[in-house]
Design a protein around this motif. Structure first.
Motif, PDB file in Angstrom:
ATOM      1  N   GLU A  63       0.743  -1.256  -0.067  1.00 16.06           N
ATOM      2  CA  GLU A  63       0.236  -0.148   0.010  1.00 16.06           C
ATOM      3  C   GLU A  63       0.740   1.190   0.027  1.00 16.06           C
ATOM      4  OE1 GLU A  63      -1.564  -0.355   4.596  1.00 16.06           O
ATOM      5  OE2 GLU A  63      -1.745  -2.168   3.395  1.00 16.06           O
ATOM      6  N   GLY A  64       2.101   1.169  -0.380  1.00 18.72           N
ATOM      7  CA  GLY A  64       3.003   2.515  -0.231  1.00 18.72           C
ATOM      8  C   GLY A  64       3.352   2.884  -1.646  1.00 18.72           C
ATOM      9  N   ASN A  65       3.937   4.069  -1.810  1.00 18.20           N
ATOM     10  CA  ASN A  65       4.412   4.507  -3.095  1.00 18.20           C
ATOM     11  C   ASN A  65       5.985   4.493  -3.028  1.00 18.20           C
ATOM     12  OD1 ASN A  65       5.314   6.098  -5.043  1.00 18.20           O
ATOM     13  ND2 ASN A  65       4.731   8.094  -3.972  1.00 18.20           N
ATOM     14  N   SER A  66       6.504   3.561  -4.014  1.00 18.25           N
ATOM     15  CA  SER A  66       7.798   3.310  -3.923  1.00 18.25           C
ATOM     16  C   SER A  66       8.983   4.591  -4.305  1.00 18.25           C
ATOM     17  CB  SER A  66       8.292   2.183  -4.886  1.00 18.25           C
ATOM     18  OG  SER A  66       7.663   2.368  -6.202  1.00 18.25           O
ATOM     19  N   LYS A  67       8.356   5.500  -5.112  1.00 22.46           N
ATOM     20  CA  LYS A  67       9.066   6.735  -5.674  1.00 22.46           C
ATOM     21  C   LYS A  67       9.069   7.693  -4.587  1.00 22.46           C
ATOM     22  CE  LYS A  67       8.833   5.135 -10.115  1.00 22.46           C
ATOM     23  NZ  LYS A  67       8.456   3.892  -9.727  1.00 22.46           N
ATOM     24  N   ARG A  68       8.324   7.445  -3.400  1.00 25.35           N
ATOM     25  CA  ARG A  68       8.401   8.553  -2.038  1.00 25.35           C
ATOM     26  C   ARG A  68       9.843   9.172  -1.734  1.00 25.35           C
ATOM     27  NH1 ARG A  68       4.410  10.004   1.666  1.00 25.35           N
ATOM     28  NH2 ARG A  68       5.359  11.413   3.234  1.00 25.35           N
ATOM     29  N   TYR A  69      10.526   7.931  -1.532  1.00 24.04           N
ATOM     30  CA  TYR A  69      11.875   8.107  -0.990  1.00 24.04           C
ATOM     31  C   TYR A  69      13.041   7.724  -1.800  1.00 24.04           C
ATOM     32  CZ  TYR A  69       9.197   8.665   3.337  1.00 24.04           C
ATOM     33  OH  TYR A  69       8.247   9.191   4.331  1.00 24.04           O
ATOM     34  N   ASP A  70      14.140   8.676  -1.967  1.00 25.95           N
ATOM     35  CA  ASP A  70      15.019   8.441  -3.046  1.00 25.95           C
ATOM     36  C   ASP A  70      16.184   7.607  -2.247  1.00 25.95           C
ATOM     37  OD1 ASP A  70      16.534   8.652  -5.319  1.00 25.95           O
ATOM     38  OD2 ASP A  70      17.315  10.593  -5.040  1.00 25.95           O
ATOM     39  N   LEU A  71      16.243   6.336  -2.742  1.00 22.50           N
ATOM     40  CA  LEU A  71      17.254   5.606  -1.928  1.00 22.50           C
ATOM     41  C   LEU A  71      18.498   4.743  -2.556  1.00 22.50           C
ATOM     42  CD1 LEU A  71      14.771   3.537   0.268  1.00 22.50           C
ATOM     43  CD2 LEU A  71      16.378   5.463   1.224  1.00 22.50           C
ATOM     44  N   PRO A  72      19.448   5.031  -2.186  1.00 23.22           N
ATOM     45  CA  PRO A  72      20.686   4.332  -3.043  1.00 23.22           C
ATOM     46  C   PRO A  72      20.697   3.022  -3.587  1.00 23.22           C
ATOM     47  CG  PRO A  72      21.524   4.512  -0.758  1.00 23.22           C
ATOM     48  CD  PRO A  72      19.908   5.161  -0.574  1.00 23.22           C
ATOM     49  N   ARG A  73      21.223   2.731  -4.646  1.00 20.93           N
ATOM     50  CA  ARG A  73      21.235   1.369  -5.140  1.00 20.93           C
ATOM     51  C   ARG A  73      22.798   1.079  -5.208  1.00 20.93           C
ATOM     52  NH1 ARG A  73      16.262   3.245  -5.208  1.00 20.93           N
ATOM     53  NH2 ARG A  73      14.761   2.244  -6.409  1.00 20.93           N
ATOM     54  N   PRO A  74      23.379   0.581  -4.138  1.00 21.54           N
ATOM     55  CA  PRO A  74      25.023   0.283  -4.185  1.00 21.54           C
ATOM     56  C   PRO A  74      25.522  -0.740  -5.060  1.00 21.54           C
ATOM     57  CG  PRO A  74      24.116   0.399  -1.917  1.00 21.54           C
ATOM     58  CD  PRO A  74      22.922   0.403  -2.781  1.00 21.54           C
ATOM     59  N   LEU A  75      26.437  -0.382  -5.885  1.00 22.61           N
ATOM     60  CA  LEU A  75      27.057  -1.392  -6.634  1.00 22.61           C
ATOM     61  C   LEU A  75      26.407  -1.440  -8.147  1.00 22.61           C
ATOM     62  CD1 LEU A  75      28.423  -4.296  -4.651  1.00 22.61           C
ATOM     63  CD2 LEU A  75      29.757  -2.145  -5.144  1.00 22.61           C
ATOM     64  N   HIS A  76      25.253  -0.601  -8.219  1.00 22.54           N
ATOM     65  CA  HIS A  76      24.529  -0.713  -9.504  1.00 22.54           C
ATOM     66  C   HIS A  76      25.325  -0.434 -10.805  1.00 22.54           C
ATOM     67  CE1 HIS A  76      21.199   0.015 -12.248  1.00 22.54           C
ATOM     68  NE2 HIS A  76      20.477  -0.535 -11.379  1.00 22.54           N
ATOM     69  N   GLY A  77      25.270  -1.334 -11.640  1.00 27.65           N
ATOM     70  CA  GLY A  77      26.031  -1.191 -12.982  1.00 27.65           C
ATOM     71  C   GLY A  77      27.384  -1.324 -12.746  1.00 27.65           C
ATOM     72  N   ARG A  78      28.045  -1.844 -11.678  1.00 31.62           N
ATOM     73  CA  ARG A  78      29.274  -2.155 -11.544  1.00 31.62           C
ATOM     74  C   ARG A  78      29.866  -3.414 -12.170  1.00 31.62           C
ATOM     75  NH1 ARG A  78      32.036  -0.390  -7.040  1.00 31.62           N
ATOM     76  NH2 ARG A  78      31.026   1.718  -6.476  1.00 31.62           N
ATOM     77  N   ALA A  79      30.931  -3.848 -12.651  1.00 32.44           N
ATOM     78  CA  ALA A  79      31.497  -4.836 -12.997  1.00 32.44           C
ATOM     79  C   ALA A  79      31.401  -6.076 -12.245  1.00 32.44           C
ATOM     80  CB  ALA A  79      32.890  -5.101 -13.425  1.00 32.44           C
ATOM     81  N   GLY A  80      31.144  -7.336 -12.525  1.00 31.99           N
ATOM     82  CA  GLY A  80      31.020  -8.411 -11.492  1.00 31.99           C
ATOM     83  C   GLY A  80      29.490  -8.581 -11.214  1.00 31.99           C
ATOM     84  N   ALA A  81      29.112  -9.426 -10.206  1.00 36.51           N
ATOM     85  CA  ALA A  81      27.735  -9.634  -9.671  1.00 36.51           C
ATOM     86  C   ALA A  81      27.736  -9.716  -8.361  1.00 36.51           C
ATOM     87  CB  ALA A  81      27.134 -10.714 -10.166  1.00 36.51           C
ATOM     88  N   ASP A  82      28.554  -8.868  -7.521  1.00 34.60           N
ATOM     89  CA  ASP A  82      28.361  -8.958  -6.022  1.00 34.60           C
ATOM     90  C   ASP A  82      27.525  -7.874  -5.673  1.00 34.60           C
ATOM     91  OD1 ASP A  82      30.526 -10.472  -5.626  1.00 34.60           O
ATOM     92  OD2 ASP A  82      32.151  -9.049  -5.292  1.00 34.60           O
ATOM     93  N   PHE A  83      27.022  -8.019  -4.552  1.00 31.57           N
ATOM     94  CA  PHE A  83      25.831  -7.139  -3.905  1.00 31.57           C
ATOM     95  C   PHE A  83      26.438  -6.301  -2.672  1.00 31.57           C
ATOM     96  CE2 PHE A  83      24.045 -11.096  -5.001  1.00 31.57           C
ATOM     97  CZ  PHE A  83      22.869 -10.821  -5.856  1.00 31.57           C
ATOM     98  N   SER A  84      25.693  -5.298  -2.366  1.00 30.68           N
ATOM     99  CA  SER A  84      26.014  -4.381  -0.982  1.00 30.68           C
ATOM    100  C   SER A  84      24.447  -3.780  -0.833  1.00 30.68           C
ATOM    101  CB  SER A  84      26.976  -3.333  -1.504  1.00 30.68           C
ATOM    102  OG  SER A  84      26.991  -2.663  -0.359  1.00 30.68           O
ATOM    103  N   PHE A  85      24.326  -3.900   0.454  1.00 28.54           N
ATOM    104  CA  PHE A  85      23.085  -3.489   1.022  1.00 28.54           C
ATOM    105  C   PHE A  85      23.255  -2.371   2.260  1.00 28.54           C
ATOM    106  CE2 PHE A  85      21.886  -7.464  -0.862  1.00 28.54           C
ATOM    107  CZ  PHE A  85      20.795  -7.075  -1.799  1.00 28.54           C
ATOM    108  N   SER A  86      24.433  -2.285   2.678  1.00 33.90           N
ATOM    109  CA  SER A  86      24.499  -1.703   4.002  1.00 33.90           C
ATOM    110  C   SER A  86      24.108  -0.341   3.803  1.00 33.90           C
ATOM    111  CB  SER A  86      25.787  -1.981   4.720  1.00 33.90           C
ATOM    112  OG  SER A  86      26.484  -0.978   4.562  1.00 33.90           O
ATOM    113  N   GLY A  87      24.855   0.482   2.583  1.00 35.39           N
ATOM    114  CA  GLY A  87      24.590   1.678   2.231  1.00 35.39           C
ATOM    115  C   GLY A  87      23.102   2.129   2.202  1.00 35.39           C
ATOM    116  N   LEU A  88      22.159   1.166   1.776  1.00 35.77           N
ATOM    117  CA  LEU A  88      20.599   1.166   1.551  1.00 35.77           C
ATOM    118  C   LEU A  88      20.238   1.149   3.030  1.00 35.77           C
ATOM    119  CD1 LEU A  88      18.096   1.254   0.010  1.00 35.77           C
ATOM    120  CD2 LEU A  88      18.367  -1.242  -0.142  1.00 35.77           C
ATOM    121  N   LYS A  89      20.644   0.247   4.012  1.00 35.83           N
ATOM    122  CA  LYS A  89      19.877   0.338   5.292  1.00 35.83           C
ATOM    123  C   LYS A  89      20.553   1.419   6.083  1.00 35.83           C
ATOM    124  CE  LYS A  89      22.823  -1.457   8.193  1.00 35.83           C
ATOM    125  NZ  LYS A  89      23.922  -2.398   8.290  1.00 35.83           N
TER     126      LYS A  89
END
Ligand code: KG4
Ligand code: ZN
Length: 345
Positions: free
Chosen positions: A196-222
């Motif tokens: 029931e929420g609007n996913s565009k309301r808050y502008d949040l980071p997407r860490p490692l987006h577009g970087r080479a490889g397939a690693d993840f990072s979530f701590s900056g988002l948190k």
């Protein structure tokens, strides 16, 4: 092909579980004859997370009765099994030891072989328990403790494409839920609230987006979510939706990169399966987004039903069947392991 029937035991976190599964074909699916899960949620809820000592004690108290129930519901005695399988790691070591020791005692008493199961492999093979899924396939393992993209080539044969460099996806869900004062485990709560929420309301980071490889990072988002909750009065549903939207973008971007790596490794594989496994794979919004990605990239999405995505013993029994078919048994001296990576980086 001869049917193989295995009792599985799972005690690596906060679920005490036992299941009996029968396998008739090499690729799956298996017949789940019983699947008993006791969730310790109530024991841990006051602490907002899993307390290892409480978990280990609850496993000790519950496990015998749960194994009895799993056998009774399957209508089988120990003597009718082909093997006993238990999670031997990775996980909370006290709990893992309870399950493994119980499995050893049952195997010894019944004169049956033991299979020491890697919990991550059990999640990774769970799709084959549900339907016929052939190797090799691309696997996204997303749970409370893990976030990895792997090429699954066979039983015990996984190659790592990407892993999280900080938090696991489920951990991020749980921490953000805590910031929103939602009870543990946070994943299902956030998913419901986000509807029931609007996913565009808050502008949040997407860490490692577009970087080479397939690693993840979530701590900056948190951290970004925490900052917002500290600075302003938040709209919980909009924040949940914005957070989940960011997780989806991260998973989609990293999965797309891993799909390209998989196709380079297995160029002859037509319409390969993309399997999601682990607790976070129960999230419907994530499933739809990655399902759409599969359509554009030529993969076929396979996700176990939610009850088999989160921790359960049926996936442990199924892994026992897969290993038993290959003669991969373990000696009774096998040790429990707190850490046990599926493959070296
Ligand atoms: O696989 P699992 O039961 O245990 C581990 O091996 O970690 O995964 C539990 C994790 C928790 O972090 C929980 O919040 C998350 O899976 N989870 C979800 C959902 N259901 C469970 N995360 C997002 N959406 C869900 N629907
Ligand atoms: Zn798990």
């Amino acid at each position: 092909m001869r049917a193989i029937t295995v009792l599985g035991i799972e005690t690596s976190c906060d679920e005490t579980a036992a299941a009996v599964v029968r396998g008739r074909s090499a690729t799956g699916p298996g017949d789940i004859l019983s699947n008993v899960i006791f969730s310790q949620l109530e024991e841990h809820r006051p602490y907002g997370g899993v307390v290892p000592e409480i978990a280990a004690r609850a496993h000790v108290e519950m496990l015998d009765g749960i194994v009895e129930r799993a056998l009774a519901e399957a209508g089988l005695g120990l003597g009718e099994l082909d093997a006993v399988a238990a999670t031997a790691g990775p996980g909370l070591i006290g709990g893992v030891m309870v399950g493994l020791v119980t499995a050893k005692a049952l195997a010894l008493a019944a004169g049956k072989p033991l299979v020491a199961v890697n919990h991550l492999e059990a999640h990774g093979l769970s799709a084959r328990l549900c339907e016929a899924v052939e190797f090799p396939y691309l696997l996204l393992l997303v749970s409370g403790g893990h976030c990895q993209l792997l090429g699954a080539e066979g039983v015990g044969r996984f190659r790592l494409y990407g892993t999280t460099i900080d938090d696991a996806a489920g951990e991020a869900f749980d921490k953000v839920a805590k910031l929103l004062a939602l009870p543990y485990p946070g994943g299902p709560r956030i998913e419901t609230l986000a509807l029931e929420g609007n996913s565009k309301r808050y502008d949040l980071p997407r860490p490692l987006h577009g970087r080479a490889g397939a690693d993840f990072s979530f701590s900056g988002l948190k951290t970004a979510v925490r900052q917002i909750t500290l600075e302003q009065k938040v709209h919980p549903a909009d924040l949940a939706a914005s957070f989940q939207g960011a997780v989806i973008d991260i998973l989609r971007d990293r999965t797309r990169a891993a799909m390209a790596m998989f196709m380079r490794d297995f160029p002859d594989r037509a319409s390969p399966s993309f399997v999601m496994a682990g607790g976070v794979a129960a999230n419907g919004a994530i499933g739809s987004a990655l399902g759409a990605l599969c359509v554009t990239e030529g993969f076929v999405l396979k996700v176990p039903p939610p009850r088999l995505c989160t921790d359960n013993a049926a996936m442990v029994a199924w892994t026992g069947i897969e290993r038993a078919r290959l003669g991969l048994f373990d000696p009774l001296e096998v040790a429990a392991r707190a850490r046990w990576p599926l493959c070296a980086a």
